[in-house]
Design an enzyme around this catalytic site. Structure first.
Site, PDB file in Angstrom:
ATOM      1  N   GLU A 184     119.043 -30.299  39.722  1.00 31.90           N
ATOM      2  CA  GLU A 184     118.517 -28.936  39.735  1.00 31.90           C
ATOM      3  C   GLU A 184     117.007 -28.925  39.465  1.00 31.90           C
ATOM      4  O   GLU A 184     116.301 -28.025  39.906  1.00 31.90           O
ATOM      5  CB  GLU A 184     119.284 -28.095  38.708  1.00 31.90           C
ATOM      6  CG  GLU A 184     119.157 -26.604  38.880  1.00 31.90           C
ATOM      7  CD  GLU A 184     119.817 -26.027  40.144  1.00 31.90           C
ATOM      8  OE1 GLU A 184     120.466 -26.787  40.899  1.00 31.90           O
ATOM      9  OE2 GLU A 184     119.662 -24.814  40.371  1.00 31.90           O
ATOM     10  N   HIS A 239     117.089 -30.383  46.590  1.00 30.01           N
ATOM     11  CA  HIS A 239     118.278 -31.206  46.317  1.00 30.01           C
ATOM     12  C   HIS A 239     118.371 -32.343  47.340  1.00 30.01           C
ATOM     13  O   HIS A 239     118.635 -33.490  46.999  1.00 30.01           O
ATOM     14  CB  HIS A 239     119.552 -30.358  46.457  1.00 30.01           C
ATOM     15  CG  HIS A 239     119.863 -29.480  45.272  1.00 30.01           C
ATOM     16  ND1 HIS A 239     119.953 -29.966  43.989  1.00 30.01           N
ATOM     17  CD2 HIS A 239     120.141 -28.144  45.184  1.00 30.01           C
ATOM     18  CE1 HIS A 239     120.271 -28.954  43.159  1.00 30.01           C
ATOM     19  NE2 HIS A 239     120.386 -27.846  43.867  1.00 30.01           N
ATOM     20  N   HIS A 244     115.074 -24.507  47.975  1.00 34.62           N
ATOM     21  CA  HIS A 244     115.922 -24.984  46.885  1.00 34.62           C
ATOM     22  C   HIS A 244     116.815 -26.141  47.364  1.00 34.62           C
ATOM     23  O   HIS A 244     116.805 -27.235  46.788  1.00 34.62           O
ATOM     24  CB  HIS A 244     116.779 -23.814  46.373  1.00 34.62           C
ATOM     25  CG  HIS A 244     117.683 -24.164  45.233  1.00 34.62           C
ATOM     26  ND1 HIS A 244     117.369 -23.889  43.925  1.00 34.62           N
ATOM     27  CD2 HIS A 244     118.894 -24.777  45.198  1.00 34.62           C
ATOM     28  CE1 HIS A 244     118.338 -24.310  43.142  1.00 34.62           C
ATOM     29  NE2 HIS A 244     119.296 -24.860  43.884  1.00 34.62           N
ATOM     30  N   GLU A 245     117.548 -25.888  48.429  1.00 29.37           N
ATOM     31  CA  GLU A 245     118.483 -26.920  48.908  1.00 29.37           C
ATOM     32  C   GLU A 245     117.735 -28.136  49.454  1.00 29.37           C
ATOM     33  O   GLU A 245     118.199 -29.267  49.324  1.00 29.37           O
ATOM     34  CB  GLU A 245     119.438 -26.347  49.962  1.00 29.37           C
ATOM     35  CG  GLU A 245     120.269 -25.133  49.501  1.00 29.37           C
ATOM     36  CD  GLU A 245     121.071 -25.347  48.216  1.00 29.37           C
ATOM     37  OE1 GLU A 245     121.328 -26.504  47.843  1.00 29.37           O
ATOM     38  OE2 GLU A 245     121.435 -24.332  47.582  1.00 29.37           O
TER      39      GLU A 245
END
Ligand code: ZN
Length: 498
Positions: A291, A265, A261-262
């Site tokens: 997101e 980003h 997820h990160e």
């Protein structure tokens, strides 16, 4: 020096201050010793007020006014960068200094009271402070200005151009379809994910996190991965992107999917065009688009069968004791278990948006004043029962769980769902452009996907609005439909429903 160069030089210095602030803030959450909390708060506050001062200075306004007379084409880089700079100057100038000060004091107070109220499961304690926050955000909306709904003014700070009028029908459709799917899944045989709760050595988890982040394309030459308590991604600049994760011995999913997820980003920040560095276009355009990148890598890559066809043997090699007896199919099912739960941040792909839609619906009525803050716990619980079929046994596990409202972040929650919707619409467009993307994932090759995202999303920074980006990248406006069909086909198959 041309006027444009003069402006860029001035703006670049403000960006340098922002980057320094970002670094100090990252450090505050990752390495800072507790004893430095007070001095760090002082440093951050000094930098914030300097940034505000330079952003709203007469010099900045004069430079922008001079450049406005050059009549750059609206769609040119110059036209767009001036519009974005004007937007930040306007937003920073619209709020009177005294109001900013009051809001900031109320936020610190409410955040403090919220922690206590949550720990003691005492909504009454929080109620009065939250009511003050809502009074202040109503004023904030008035200062910022709006055409139809005060919520638009608040939400626009995080998602440029997005409005209640557009969100309402899209979210209603998503809610109805998701509730129906969830009911259907509830009738099927449930998935056992006990294998995710075995003990996984945290040092080995760290190695896996790094390996996975590298594999999908996070650039460690221009980034770092560090452990923290509440994971986040923080760009210092596109050349220095810090991502964080959390290693929990008996909950491997936390670091595994949290890191992807990160990294999603982080790769967005790393992909912004070099030419935009230190300028008004050099930032990610919105929280929703941000997101979309993190959820794409966490879910559409990280929770896909194709990814694990390629990577599962390596994962088994890292954890032979835990996984050698588990088949790829059973692992894939375990990481995709759907279960209505009370806590948003632990929610699976199907139920996650329902948590967000509940918050969005409640924010609207709280802001409009048709729901009193005192009535929030009851309204919250009713919605959990109606959409997820569960009722929180306490407010600590209910309306007191999120930090956002105590920090006056109203209008922020919808960006999570917008990100989910965009992620699928973008991923499908990427697969149309490069039909081999999934076969490549099996081979551990993520380059086509990343370069498509670089071309269509990352490089543009803030040049286009979120709506323009989605339209240009996918050929259509944002809609909930691709996400709804994705959920239905993936999870009905996983649960053996037709
Ligand atoms: Zn995120």
């Amino acid at each position: 020096m041309s006027q444009l160069d003069e402006f860029k030089a001035y703006y670049g210095r403000v960006e340098d201050l922002k980057q320094s602030l970002n670094l100090l803030s990252w450090d505050q959450h990752v390495y800072m010793p507790q004893g430095a909390a007070e001095t760090r708060a002082q440093q951050l506050s000094t930098l914030s007020s300097l940034i505000h001062e330079y952003t709203t200075s007469q010099q900045m306004k004069d430079l922008l006014a001079q450049l406005a007379r050059q009549h750059y084409a609206e769609d040119s880089d110059e036209g767009r960068l001036l519009a974005r700079a004007q937007r930040s100057v306007d937003q920073a100038s619209k709020l009177p200094a005294e109001f900013v000060e009051t809001l900031s004091r109320q936020r610190s107070k409410t955040a403090h009271v919220w922690l206590k109220a949550r720990a003691e499961n005492n909504f009454k304690l929080f109620e009065k402070e939250l009511a003050k926050i809502y009074d202040l955000v109503r004023q904030q909306a008035d200062y910022l200005g709006y055409e139809t709904h005060p919520y638009d003014a608040l939400h626009d700070q995080y998602e440029m151009g997005s409005t209640v009028a557009a969100l309402k029908p899209m979210f209603a459709e998503l809610r109805e379809e998701t509730v129906e799917l969830l009911k259907a899944l509830g009738t099927a045989e449930q998935i056992d994910d006990a294998l995710m709760h075995k003990a996984y050595d945290t040092e080995k988890q760290r190695q896996v996190s790094e390996e996975v982040a590298r594999r999908i394309g996070f650039d460690f030459e221009h980034g770092r991965l560090d452990p923290t308590v509440h994971p986040f991604a923080q760009d210092i600049s596109k050349y220095d992107v810090r991502i964080t994760t959390k290693y929990v011995e008996n909950w491997f999913a936390s670091s595994l999917f949290g890191t992807m997820h990160e990294a999603g980003h982080g790769m967005y920040e790393q992909g912004i065009a070099d030419a935009y560095h230190r300028g008004p276009l050099g930032a990610a355009v919105s929280l929703g688009v941000h997101e979309s990148q993190s959820r794409l890598y966490e879910n559409l890559v990280g929770r896909s069968y194709a990814f694990w066809q390629g990577y599962y043997p390596r994962l088994q090699a890292h954890f032979p004791a835990q996984l050698s007896d588990t088949s790829l199919d059973d692992f894939y099912r375990a990481i995709n278990k759907v279960e209505p739960s009370l806590i948003r941040i632990e929610a699976d792909e199907v139920t996650y948006n329902l948590h967000i839609l509940i918050r969005f619906e409640l924010e609207l009525v709280l802001l409009e004043g048709s729901l009193k803050v005192a009535e929030l716990p009851e309204a919250w619980n009713e919605k959990y029962e109606a959409y997820l079929g569960i009722t929180p046994p306490s407010d600590a596990l209910g309306c007191l769980q999120d930090v956002h409202w105590s920090e006056a972040l109203v209008g922020y929650f919808p960006t999570y769902t917008l990100g989910n919707l965009m992620s699928v619409q973008l991923f499908e467009a990427a697969k149309r452009a490069h039909p081999g993307i999934e076969a490549d994932m099996v081979q551990g090759d993520f380059t086509k996907l990343l370069s498509w995202l670089r071309d269509t999303i990352h490089q543009h920074g803030s040049k286009y609005t979120p709506a323009e980006l989605v339209q240009k990248a996918t050929g259509q406006a944002l809609t909930a439909k691709p996400y709804i069909s994705y959920l239905n086909s993936k999870f009905r198959a996983l649960y053996g429903l037709s």
